[in-house]
Design a protein around this motif. Structure first.
Motif, mmCIF file in Angstrom:
data_model
loop_
_atom_site.group_PDB
_atom_site.id
_atom_site.type_symbol
_atom_site.label_atom_id
_atom_site.label_comp_id
_atom_site.label_asym_id
_atom_site.label_seq_id
_atom_site.Cartn_x
_atom_site.Cartn_y
_atom_site.Cartn_z
ATOM 1 N N TRP A 1 62.408 -1.377 55.588
ATOM 2 C CA TRP A 1 61.578 -1.788 56.719
ATOM 3 C C TRP A 1 61.860 -0.849 57.892
ATOM 4 N N GLU B 1 60.472 -0.338 60.536
ATOM 5 C CA GLU B 1 60.212 -0.931 61.848
ATOM 6 C C GLU B 1 61.460 -1.618 62.410
ATOM 7 N N THR C 1 56.988 -6.497 61.182
ATOM 8 C CA THR C 1 56.011 -5.983 60.228
ATOM 9 C C THR C 1 54.632 -6.604 60.419
ATOM 10 N N THR D 1 56.730 -12.349 53.951
ATOM 11 C CA THR D 1 58.029 -11.737 54.246
ATOM 12 C C THR D 1 59.101 -12.257 53.297
#
Length: 111
Positions: A21, A23, A47, A54
């Motif tokens: 991830w 981010e 996200t 998730t």
């Protein structure tokens, strides 16, 4: 792997988390401190996914292997040594000194 592996070694997983991830922010991960619910919520926020999506993504990620750099961390040495006991002959101790193999010399000299 199981969440307990992640939470027990939380900072060691930052690299793997950020790889999965991008981010994610290391400072934010540090704040989460291995809390699974907080992690799910955080990943959903960064996200833009819903919580169920998730959770599925994290479940998939957990289905993978523990990254080798985490497994090889020195804190796991005793556990790894204990697991190797099945390869040690009867009457031998897996924690015995291995100087006869030449890697225990202080100056690197082989005896």
């Amino acid at each position: 792997m199981k969440w307990v592996h992640v939470s027990e070694n939380w900072p060691a997983f930052f690299e793997a988390i950020i790889e999965k991830w991008p981010e994610a922010d290391e400072a934010e991960l540090d704040e989460i401190d291995g809390d699974q619910r907080a992690f799910i919520t955080y990943i959903a926020e960064v996200t833009g996914q819903d919580i169920d999506e998730t959770k599925d993504e994290i479940r998939e990620w957990l289905a993978g292997e523990i990254p080798s750099d985490i497994v090889m961390d020195p804190i796991h040495d005793n556990h790894s040594i204990a697991l190797s006991s099945k390869y040690v002959g009867e009457g031998e101790d897996e924690y015995d000194d291995d100087a006869r193999f030449g890697d225990d010399g202080e100056d690197g000299d082989r005896e």
